[in-house]
Scaffold this active site. Structure first.
Site, PDB file in Angstrom:
ATOM      1  N   ARG A 239      -7.554   9.696  24.151  1.00 23.72           N
ATOM      2  CA  ARG A 239      -8.088   9.794  22.799  1.00 23.72           C
ATOM      3  C   ARG A 239      -7.010   9.320  21.833  1.00 23.72           C
ATOM      4  O   ARG A 239      -5.815   9.545  22.074  1.00 23.72           O
ATOM      5  CB  ARG A 239      -8.402  11.249  22.439  1.00 23.72           C
ATOM      6  CG  ARG A 239      -9.735  11.774  22.921  1.00 23.72           C
ATOM      7  CD  ARG A 239     -10.896  11.173  22.132  1.00 23.72           C
ATOM      8  NE  ARG A 239     -12.179  11.691  22.580  1.00 23.72           N
ATOM      9  CZ  ARG A 239     -12.911  11.177  23.571  1.00 23.72           C
ATOM     10  NH1 ARG A 239     -12.482  10.125  24.227  1.00 23.72           N
ATOM     11  NH2 ARG A 239     -14.075  11.709  23.893  1.00 23.72           N
ATOM     12  N   GLU A 268      -9.880   5.657  14.740  1.00 25.63           N
ATOM     13  CA  GLU A 268     -10.740   4.526  15.117  1.00 25.63           C
ATOM     14  C   GLU A 268     -12.115   4.647  14.442  1.00 25.63           C
ATOM     15  O   GLU A 268     -12.553   5.761  14.170  1.00 25.63           O
ATOM     16  CB  GLU A 268     -10.890   4.450  16.649  1.00 25.63           C
ATOM     17  CG  GLU A 268     -11.567   5.651  17.282  1.00 25.63           C
ATOM     18  CD  GLU A 268     -11.547   5.607  18.806  1.00 25.63           C
ATOM     19  OE1 GLU A 268     -10.488   5.368  19.402  1.00 25.63           O
ATOM     20  OE2 GLU A 268     -12.618   5.833  19.393  1.00 25.63           O
ATOM     21  N   HIS A 286     -12.591   1.155  22.588  1.00 24.22           N
ATOM     22  CA  HIS A 286     -13.096   2.388  23.210  1.00 24.22           C
ATOM     23  C   HIS A 286     -14.271   2.103  24.157  1.00 24.22           C
ATOM     24  O   HIS A 286     -15.386   2.589  23.953  1.00 24.22           O
ATOM     25  CB  HIS A 286     -13.518   3.401  22.124  1.00 24.22           C
ATOM     26  CG  HIS A 286     -13.539   4.820  22.618  1.00 24.22           C
ATOM     27  ND1 HIS A 286     -13.241   5.898  21.823  1.00 24.22           N
ATOM     28  CD2 HIS A 286     -13.833   5.342  23.840  1.00 24.22           C
ATOM     29  CE1 HIS A 286     -13.362   7.023  22.525  1.00 24.22           C
ATOM     30  NE2 HIS A 286     -13.723   6.699  23.767  1.00 24.22           N
TER      31      HIS A 286
HETATM   32  C1  8YV Z   1     -17.517   7.579  25.289  1.00 22.96           C
HETATM   33  C2  8YV Z   1     -15.454   8.855  26.010  1.00 22.96           C
HETATM   34  O1  8YV Z   1     -17.888   6.265  25.312  1.00 22.96           O
HETATM   35  O2  8YV Z   1     -16.799  10.191  27.372  1.00 22.96           O
HETATM   36  C3  8YV Z   1     -15.842  10.138  26.610  1.00 22.96           C
HETATM   37  O3  8YV Z   1     -15.179  11.147  26.324  1.00 22.96           O
HETATM   38  O4  8YV Z   1     -14.450   8.735  25.408  1.00 22.96           O
HETATM   39  C4  8YV Z   1     -16.313   7.656  26.167  1.00 22.96           C
HETATM   40  O5  8YV Z   1     -16.759   7.595  27.492  1.00 22.96           O
HETATM   41  C5  8YV Z   1     -17.403   7.992  23.885  1.00 22.96           C
HETATM   42  O6  8YV Z   1     -16.835   9.225  23.682  1.00 22.96           O
HETATM   43  C6  8YV Z   1     -18.789   7.998  23.298  1.00 22.96           C
HETATM   44  O7  8YV Z   1     -18.723   8.315  21.962  1.00 22.96           O
END
Ligand code: 8YV
Length: 326
Positions: A239, A268, A286
Site C-alpha cells: 500500500r 494515489e 495499482h
Molecule cells: C485491488 C488490492 O485492486 O486487494 C487489494 O487489497 O490492493 C488490489 O487487489 C484494489 O484494492 C481495489 O481497489
C-alpha cells in the site's frame, strides 16, 4: 421486506446481475468515484454495500447510514474500512483473500524483475530513439536468480512470492514479519526469519507485502533506505503509505539504492513528482491483482459475501465478527 444494496464501484455487469437475483440493486454505472456525501445519500435505506479498496467506510458514514449491515469489499486489503467502528455498530465486513494471491505474487515478481533488469528504463530509451550501438554496459542491471530475496510481510502473498523465488530462481529467502512462520511452513520455502534491520541490510531485492496500518505507516523511510545495499532494489505492491515516497524519491535520485518498482503510492492516483522524474523506477497504476480472471473472482466473492450475510448465512471471508449480523 425488500433488501437493498449499493454497488459503489463500476464493476462487471454479471456481478451486478448476480446481486440483482437477490436484492434491489443500485449500481455505479460509470467509472467515477462517488464522494462520501454522495455515497451516504445513496446508501439511505440500503442494507449492504459493495466496495473496493478505495471507498472510505468510516464512523461518520456508518452513523449516517443506520440501515447498513454488510460492507463487502472486492479487495483483500481493508485499510479503507474502519473495522472496529463497523463491529461496534453490528456491521459485517468481508474482504477478498486467496482468490488474488497467485496473480498478485506473479505481478510482484514481474515488477521486481523489471526493476532489477531495468526493463522500463531501457524501453523508454529505445522508444526515444537513443539506441545507436551495442555497449558492454548498456542497461546492465542486477541478477535475480541466486540473489537474496527479502520479503517484508509474509502472509499468503509473501509466501507465494517466496515460492517463486526459492523454487524457480534459486534465491535464498529472508523475511520479516511480526510473527515467525511455523518451521513446517518455512522449510519448503527455504525461508529464514530475520529482524527488520537485517532484512534491509541483506536483501538484494526487497519486496513489500505488508498490510497498511498505523503500525506500518512509513515502515520504509530514509533511515531504512540508508540500511539497504546501494545495489539493491525495492518493490512495493503493499500500500502507499508503507513507504515514505519523498524519502524514496530522494534515495533514488542519489542512487542510494539501485532502483524501485512501485505499484502503490501515497495519495494515489497522485504520484510524488520525484518518483515521476526518476529514471531508475518502474511505476504501475495499482494493478497487481489485475488479470481479467482474478478481478472477476474478487468481485464475485464480494457479491457472494453480500448474498450470504444479508441472507442470514455465515460470511465466506469475514474480517470481523459483529454480534448483530444477518
Ligand atoms: C485491488 C488490492 O485492486 O486487494 C487489494 O487489497 O490492493 C488490489 O487487489 C484494489 O484494492 C481495489 O481497489
Amino acid at each position: 421486506m425488500t433488501t437493498r444494496v449499493l454497488v459503489a464501484r463500476h464493476v462487471y455487469p454479471e456481478v451486478v446481475a448476480r446481486l440483482a437475483e437477490h436484492f434491489e440493486v443500485e449500481a455505479n454505472e460509470a467509472p467515477v468515484d462517488w464522494s462520501q456525501p454522495e455515497l451516504i445519500r445513496r446508501l439511505q435505506g440500503k442494507q449492504g454495500v459493495f466496495v473496493a479498496g478505495t471507498e472510505p467506510i468510516d464512523a461518520t458514514l456508518l452513523d449516517a447510514c443506520p440501515d447498513l449491515r454488510a460492507v463487502c469489499s472486492m479487495a483483500v486489503g481493508y485499510n479503507n474500512i474502519d473495522v472496529p467502528a463497523c463491529t461496534a455498530r453490528g456491521v459485517q465486513v468481508t474482504n477478498a483473500p486467496d482468490v488474488l494471491t497467485e496473480t498478485t505474487a506473479d505481478f510482484g515478481f514481474a515488477l521486481m524483475m523489471a526493476t532489477a533488469r531495468r526493463i522500463a528504463e531501457s524501453e523508454h530509451y529505445l522508444r526515444a530513439g537513443h539506441w545507436q550501438r551495442w555497449a558492454y554496459d548498456l542497461f546492465a542491471g542486477a541478477d535475480v536468480h541466486g540473489a537474496t530475496l527479502g520479503i517484508f510481510g509474509m502472509g499468503r502473498i509473501g509466501q507465494a512470492i517466496a515460492r517463486r523465488g526459492a523454487l524457480g530462481f534459486g534465491m535464498p529467502v529472508i523475511y520479516h514479519n511480526r510473527s515467525r512462520l511455523a518451521p513446517e511452513v518455512e522449510a519448503p520455502l527455504g525461508a529464514r526469519w530475520v529482524d527488520k534491520a537485517d532484512l534491509l541490510r541483506q536483501a538484494d531485492h526487497l519486496i513489500l507485502v505488508v498490510p497498511y496500518s498505523p503500525a506500518s505507516h512509513h515502515a520504509i523511510g530514509a533511515a531504512e533506505l540508508a540500511l539497504m545495499k546501494p545495489t539493491a532494489t525495492l518493490t512495493n505492491i503493499a500500500r502507499g503509505g508503507v513507504v515514505d515516497d519523498a524519502a524514496l524519491a530522494q534515495a533514488l535520485a542519489e542512487r542510494r539504492i539501485a532502483g524501485a518498482g512501485l505499484d502503490v503510492f501515497e495519495g494515489e492516483p497522485q504520484v510524488h513528482p520525484g518518483l515521476l522524474a526518476a529514471t531508475n523506477v518502474v511505476l504501475t497504476p495499482h494493478i497487481a491483482s489485475a488479470t481479467a480472471a482474478t478481478r472477476r473472482r474478487m468481485a464475485m466473492l464480494a457479491a457472494d459475501n453480500l448474498i450470504a450475510v444479508l441472507g442470514g448465512a455465515a460470511p465466506l471471508t469475514p474480517v470481523n465478527a459483529p454480534s448483530r449480523s444477518g
